[in-house]
Design a protein around this motif. Structure first.
Motif, short mmCIF file in Angstrom:
data_model
loop_
_atom_site.label_atom_id
_atom_site.label_comp_id
_atom_site.label_asym_id
_atom_site.label_seq_id
_atom_site.Cartn_x
_atom_site.Cartn_y
_atom_site.Cartn_z
N ALA A 11 37.83 14.54 19.33
CA ALA A 11 37.53 13.11 19.40
C ALA A 11 37.34 12.57 17.99
O ALA A 11 37.11 13.34 17.05
N THR A 12 37.42 11.26 17.83
CA THR A 12 37.18 10.65 16.53
C THR A 12 35.73 10.20 16.39
O THR A 12 35.25 9.98 15.28
N ALA A 13 35.03 10.06 17.53
CA ALA A 13 33.62 9.65 17.53
C ALA A 13 33.02 9.97 18.90
O ALA A 13 33.75 10.27 19.85
N THR A 14 31.71 9.88 18.99
CA THR A 14 31.06 10.10 20.29
C THR A 14 31.39 8.94 21.22
O THR A 14 31.95 7.92 20.79
N GLU A 15 31.00 9.09 22.47
CA GLU A 15 31.25 8.03 23.46
C GLU A 15 30.35 6.82 23.25
O GLU A 15 30.60 5.76 23.80
N GLY A 16 29.26 7.00 22.50
CA GLY A 16 28.32 5.90 22.27
C GLY A 16 27.16 5.90 23.25
O GLY A 16 26.19 5.18 23.07
N LYS A 17 27.26 6.69 24.29
CA LYS A 17 26.19 6.76 25.30
C LYS A 17 25.50 8.11 25.16
O LYS A 17 26.15 9.15 25.13
N ILE A 18 24.16 8.07 25.06
CA ILE A 18 23.38 9.30 24.94
C ILE A 18 22.41 9.37 26.10
O ILE A 18 21.66 8.42 26.37
N LEU A 19 22.42 10.51 26.81
CA LEU A 19 21.54 10.70 27.96
C LEU A 19 20.23 11.36 27.54
O LEU A 19 20.15 11.95 26.46
N ASP A 20 19.23 11.27 28.40
CA ASP A 20 17.96 11.95 28.13
C ASP A 20 18.05 13.44 28.38
O ASP A 20 17.21 14.20 27.91
N GLN A 21 19.05 13.88 29.14
CA GLN A 21 19.21 15.31 29.44
C GLN A 21 19.68 16.05 28.20
O GLN A 21 20.48 15.54 27.43
#
Length: 194
Positions: free
Chosen positions: A47-57
């Motif tokens: 990937a070129t970057a993360t999805e932008g969404k971070i979960l608490d898990q």
């Protein structure tokens, strides 16, 4: 002109030995290519970057390093594991050392276990994207930047994984032409000085 049966048998046996040797030599790069194309064996995404969404898990990522038989380097992860939130960017380092008196080029094949998690493990940047050349006595730290995609929590099988193991195996390759040419120029310069 007919070939006598003994000569034909020797030629066939010799051809088989050459073919088997070539396949043994090419097995690591071919397996690596196959895994990257098919996702088999826990091959990861890029990937070129993360999805932008971070979960608490969170999930633990373990790091493993090995060398193909005959590879003269020393190679190890600089941290055994880390815990990151799903969707969060992580960075880990591996260390490689060339204890020999000759330059050695290497390329790393990789996989992720459990295999089902490989499709959700994405690398943004990695030393494994390029061949590495270590000069005699050189020691380097090589980063890998990654994240675990949030879709893993929706996958019935992959979501049960409490940890993911990222494994690399370095194998020796031919020196790149530009490195070989630079070494030859250096040797020629030293010869002309003497």
């Amino acid at each position: 002109m007919a070939i006598d049966p003994k000569t034909k048998t020797v030629l066939q046996a010799g051809s088989l030995v050459v073919f088997m040797g070539a396949m043994a030599w090419a097995s690591v790069p071919l397996y690596d290519w196959f895994c990257r194309v098919t996702g088999y064996g826990g091959a990861t995404g890029v990937a070129t970057a993360t999805e932008g969404k971070i979960l608490d898990q969170t999930i633990k990522v373990r790091f493993d390093a090995s060398l193909e038989r005959g590879m003269a380097w020393e190679f190890r992860p600089m941290q055994p594991e880390m815990e990151i939130r799903i969707g969060e960017e992580g960075m880990a380092f591996y260390e490689a050392y060339n204890p020999t008196n000759r330059p050695i080029a290497g390329s790393a094949s990789y996989n992720v276990a459990p295999f089902g998690a490989g499709g959700y493990f994405s690398k943004i940047d990695c030393f494994c994207f390029e061949e590495q050349v270590l000069m005699p006595g050189e020691r380097v730290e090589m980063p890998v930047v990654f994240f675990v995609e949030t879709g893993i929590v929706d996958d019935a099988e992959a979501s049960r994984s409490k940890h993911i193991t990222l494994s690399y195996t370095f194998y020796e390759i031919d020196l790149p032409e530009e490195t070989q040419a630079a070494l030859e120029r250096k040797a020629d310069d030293q010869t002309s000085l003497n």
